[in-house]
Design an enzyme around this catalytic site. Structure first.
Site, short mmCIF file in Angstrom:
data_model
loop_
_atom_site.label_atom_id
_atom_site.label_comp_id
_atom_site.label_asym_id
_atom_site.label_seq_id
_atom_site.Cartn_x
_atom_site.Cartn_y
_atom_site.Cartn_z
N LYS A 1 124.03 38.29 -131.01
CA LYS A 1 122.84 39.32 -131.29
C LYS A 1 122.07 38.49 -132.03
O LYS A 1 122.17 38.07 -133.32
CB LYS A 1 123.63 40.27 -132.25
CG LYS A 1 122.57 41.44 -132.76
CD LYS A 1 123.22 42.42 -133.31
CE LYS A 1 122.22 43.35 -133.82
NZ LYS A 1 121.11 43.27 -134.62
N GLU B 1 127.40 39.54 -125.74
CA GLU B 1 126.27 38.63 -125.95
C GLU B 1 126.26 38.25 -127.48
O GLU B 1 126.39 39.25 -128.28
CB GLU B 1 125.17 39.33 -125.44
CG GLU B 1 124.84 39.67 -123.88
CD GLU B 1 124.03 40.52 -123.65
OE1 GLU B 1 124.02 40.80 -122.39
OE2 GLU B 1 122.91 41.05 -124.27
N CYS C 1 105.16 21.30 -167.70
CA CYS C 1 105.87 20.65 -166.79
C CYS C 1 106.96 19.75 -167.04
O CYS C 1 107.15 19.07 -168.04
CB CYS C 1 104.88 19.58 -166.08
SG CYS C 1 105.42 18.64 -164.81
N TYR D 1 117.39 39.11 -122.28
CA TYR D 1 118.89 39.64 -122.21
C TYR D 1 118.95 41.12 -121.58
O TYR D 1 120.09 41.46 -121.14
CB TYR D 1 119.45 39.92 -123.48
CG TYR D 1 118.98 40.35 -124.50
CD1 TYR D 1 118.41 41.82 -124.39
CD2 TYR D 1 118.51 39.64 -125.58
CE1 TYR D 1 117.81 42.38 -125.62
CE2 TYR D 1 117.87 40.45 -126.53
CZ TYR D 1 117.43 41.66 -126.63
OH TYR D 1 116.70 42.23 -127.62
N CYS E 1 101.17 12.91 -162.86
CA CYS E 1 102.55 13.70 -163.00
C CYS E 1 103.50 12.84 -161.81
O CYS E 1 102.90 13.03 -160.63
CB CYS E 1 102.36 14.95 -162.77
SG CYS E 1 103.74 15.89 -162.62
N ASP F 1 118.98 37.05 -134.33
CA ASP F 1 118.19 37.57 -135.41
C ASP F 1 116.92 37.12 -135.40
O ASP F 1 116.41 36.23 -136.10
CB ASP F 1 118.99 37.10 -136.81
CG ASP F 1 118.33 37.70 -138.22
OD1 ASP F 1 117.73 38.77 -137.95
OD2 ASP F 1 118.42 37.06 -139.08
N PHE G 1 101.50 11.69 -127.53
CA PHE G 1 101.94 13.17 -126.87
C PHE G 1 100.37 13.77 -126.41
O PHE G 1 100.48 14.13 -125.18
CB PHE G 1 102.39 14.02 -127.83
CG PHE G 1 102.86 15.35 -127.11
CD1 PHE G 1 103.89 15.76 -126.69
CD2 PHE G 1 101.76 16.29 -127.34
CE1 PHE G 1 104.38 16.82 -126.01
CE2 PHE G 1 102.23 17.68 -126.81
CZ PHE G 1 103.46 17.82 -125.98
N LYS H 1 128.20 43.85 -136.37
CA LYS H 1 127.44 42.89 -137.26
C LYS H 1 128.28 42.06 -138.13
O LYS H 1 129.17 42.93 -138.57
CB LYS H 1 126.41 43.73 -138.04
CG LYS H 1 125.16 44.40 -137.06
CD LYS H 1 124.05 44.81 -137.69
CE LYS H 1 123.23 43.88 -138.10
NZ LYS H 1 121.84 44.47 -138.78
N CYS I 1 101.50 22.55 -162.16
CA CYS I 1 101.14 21.36 -163.33
C CYS I 1 99.85 20.99 -162.76
O CYS I 1 99.70 20.34 -161.73
CB CYS I 1 102.17 20.40 -163.03
SG CYS I 1 101.50 18.82 -164.06
N CYS J 1 106.04 15.85 -166.65
CA CYS J 1 104.97 15.06 -167.49
C CYS J 1 104.79 15.69 -168.64
O CYS J 1 103.79 15.11 -169.41
CB CYS J 1 103.52 14.83 -166.59
SG CYS J 1 102.72 16.47 -166.07
#
Length: 671
Positions: A115, A113, A406, A225, A430, A117, A37, A312, A424, A409
């Site tokens: 809405k 439209e 843990c 919008y 581990c 978030d 890329f 909503k 841990c 382990c």
């Protein structure tokens, strides 16, 4: 080659790179490696430099960022950013429709439209060029985040088309797609950082970051919008949406023009079911009277327009039984509690597990065994336990106490002061930490080893073929064991061994990132590599020496010192070095032209009129000068261009370091 052929070549590169960006940022399904890329991006940048008149103003090369913003300037909105009245009740929508009818009669339409978030943003354009991007703030004034918003791929820097006003504002919402949010949160957890709760918080936090180069790496998107002009060429909101779409703005394809409130409610009901199939979060529907003249007639209240309302959706929330709390150990040793639930249908999917985040959250919930809990999946992508129903708690229920050892382990967990997460410390023995570190090392952003995947690493670990990263480089000695693995044929083995051999060519910064040092992410690894040049210097560095490197803070420095204090880590690095991995920065060969700048140190920052930074750096080094990675007392000159980071400028002035322009640098070189 003719200009037509060159233009076609450039357009093809733009189209291909934009598609790869979409695959990576939106779908989280890249179809090309970072190196490939970057090479294509470099090819496009060279063509644009040679043929600037043919360059696409919205080229992917224009989205890399780089400027530092210490303090965001407060800007007063020319048109106040009012909030909409909202409701969760369908009868309120019918009442709104009735009020509109009483005011303007029955001859009108609505635009429906989604809405989004996200984070509200206002973009100002003059003569077709993006001038300013400002957050909502308090509705009267907001923060100028132009530098960061310019990195968002869907925000055009230039627009052209029919009826484009000389000056206009366009409002929209910055957001993040779910798949990209999940991927970035996983990366945060791997670095031992607290994950963001939802895409909105992630988007908002990203827009307010100080380093625009970091913002450019975050997968933000933007829907526009609403158009504001002093004298509109359009009579309706719907017409303006079609126009700005033609100008190149990202307008949501799900908008709908409807004739009455029943069609509005059909739209509301449709998206209440289908919203979970979108690649991004919505939390409702916005309904606007279409005609601008009728909008003006309806007017405003003190806080919101009378011609628009938002419906909503209630956050999806269910009750279910907590069966048990289990614990996951991540690559960095971070231990995350998980609520295992009695299966329940939520937001169209069956939920069996939900995040509990950390010990503080378990304490906040006052969680007991077999509690009935409320689980939510509204703005949250990952289901979350939000509260307990104490009325259904069993009389003999025992309080859940976060574990001390843990679960994998048995090592005693540690929790550093000021941190919410338990760790841990047994990173060399581990199992999930060992497997996670090797999986991280082979990953696309680290060593990018072809022919190896997460499941393969797990299989190798179970069979005792790998216990450390260095064991990957001895797999060629274990051909017999490899051939006995099911569905792992001769061709697969050869591809894997070839990929492992190729990884020895990866630069120091990739190897450093691949080691998996806590808090050393991709960008930090690059800064460290530039600052220390080799692994020996890094291993011997003290906390103050590390902090002196550009953008390295105390927490990162302490983590690095702790990492290199462990003999096993030093042994592993010795084995990797012996295997042929790159543990120092490959210095470019500089042909010395003079000693005019001998003994002088430089930092370059900003954008320059006649040269790019790399050209200036080459000139300085070719004349005996030395480049430093950051501003410090050792610096002799700061070469400053336009739009340089204010923090660097402030630090240079504080240390009384001479600040010179590119012209003054040329004077020093006698050019």
């Amino acid at each position: 080659m003719s200009n037509i052929a060159i233009k076609e070549q450039m357009d093809a590169l733009v189209k291909e790179l934009n598609q790869h960006n979409y695959n990576y940022y939106v779908l989280a399904m890249p179809t090309i490696g970072d190196y490939e890329f970057d090479k294509k991006l470099e090819e496009l940048a060279l063509l644009e430099k040679e043929y600037p008149a043919l360059a696409d103003p919205n080229s992917p090369t224009q989205r890399v960022g780089g400027d530092i913003t210490k303090n965001f300037e407060t800007v007063k909105h020319r048109y106040p950013m009012l909030s909409l009245g909202n409701t969760y009740n369908e009868q309120d929508l019918r009442d709104f429709d009735e009020r509109v009818r009483k005011a303007i009669g029955s001859d009108f339409q609505y635009v429906c439209e989604l809405k989004f978030d996200g984070l509200s943003i206002s973009l100002t354009y003059e003569n077709g060029r993006l001038l300013r991007a400002v957050t909502r703030g308090d509705g009267t004034q907001g923060d100028d985040v132009t530098t960061n918003v310019k990195t968002i791929r869907r925000v055009p820097h230039h627009v052209k088309g029919d009826k484009v006003p000389a000056q206009f504002e366009i409002r929209g919402e910055i957001f993040m797609h779910r798949a990209a949010f999940d991927r970035l949160n996983r990366e945060r957890e791997e670095l031992g950082e607290v994950p963001y709760a939802n895409p909105r918080n992630f988007a908002s936090g990203t827009v307010k970051m100080q380093d625009s180069a970091e913002v450019a790496k975050r997968p933000l998107d933007c829907f526009l919008y609403f158009l504001y002009t002093d004298k509109s060429e359009f009579k309706t909101h719907w017409d303006s949406l079609q126009a700005v779409d033609n100008w190149g703005f990202h307008v949501c394809e799900h908008n709908r023009l409807v004739s009455n409130i029943d069609e509005v409610l059909d739209f509301v009901h449709k998206w209440e079911k289908e919203r979970h199939n979108l690649s991004y979060e919505i939390d409702g529907i916005v309904i606007k009277v279409n005609s601008y003249a009728q909008q003006q007639e309806l007017g405003f209240t003190a806080k919101s327009p009378r011609w628009a309302i938002s419906y909503k959706y209630k956050a999806d929330e269910v009750q279910t039984e907590l069966l048990q709390v289990s614990y996951q150990v991540g690559r960095t040793g971070a231990v995350t509690p998980v609520a295992n639930l009695k299966p329940v249908l939520l937001a169209g999917t069956t939920v069996k597990r939900a995040s509990l985040h950390n010990a503080n959250e378990i304490e906040r919930l006052d969680l007991h065994e077999h509690d009935t809990v409320f689980v939510e999946k509204g703005g949250e992508i990952i289901p979350k336990v939000i509260k307990v129903n104490p009325e259904k708690r069993r009389p003999d229920a025992k309080k859940i106490v976060y574990l001390h050892n843990c679960p994998e382990c048995g090592s005693e967990l540690v929790r550093k002061e000021g941190e919410a997460v338990h760790y841990c410390p047994n990173d060399e023995a581990c199992p999930p930490q060992i497997v996670g570190k090797i999986q991280h090392f082979i990953g696309r952003k680290a060593m990018n080893i072809d022919g190896l995947g997460d499941e393969t690493i797990e299989t190798f670990y179970r069979r005792g073929l790998v216990r450390h990263i260095s064991d990957l480089y001895t797999l060629h000695e274990k051909a017999t064991e490899l051939s006995q693995i099911e569905r792992f044929g001769e061709k697969s083995i050869q591809n894997m061994l070839k990929g492992i051999e190729e990884s020895k060519k990866m630069p120091f910064e990739k190897v450093l990132f691949g080691l998996g040092i806590r808090y050393v992410g991709e960008t930090v690894a690059r800064k460290l590599a530039a600052g220390v040049k080799n692994i020996e210097t890094l291993a011997a560095a003290t906390v103050p020496e590390l902090i002196a490197i550009d953008e390295i803070g105390t927490r990162i420095a302490e983590s690095i010192v702790e990492y290199f204090s462990k003999p096993e880590h030093i042994r592993q690095i010795a084995l990797l070095k012996a295997a042929g991995l790159q543990f120092e920065v490959e210095e470019r060969t500089i042909v010395l032209q003079s000693e005019q700048l001998s003994g002088k140190t430089f930092v370059i920052s900003g954008v320059f009129e006649n040269f790019d930074r790399e050209e200036l750096k080459t000139m300085i080094e070719a004349n005996g000068g030395k480049m430093l990675s950051g501003i410090s007392g050792k610096l002799d000159y700061l070469v400053a261009g336009d739009n340089m980071g204010p923090s660097k400028l402030e630090k240079a002035k504080k240390l009384k370091i001479p600040i010179i322009s590119e012209t003054e640098l040329m004077d020093m070189l006698g050019k």
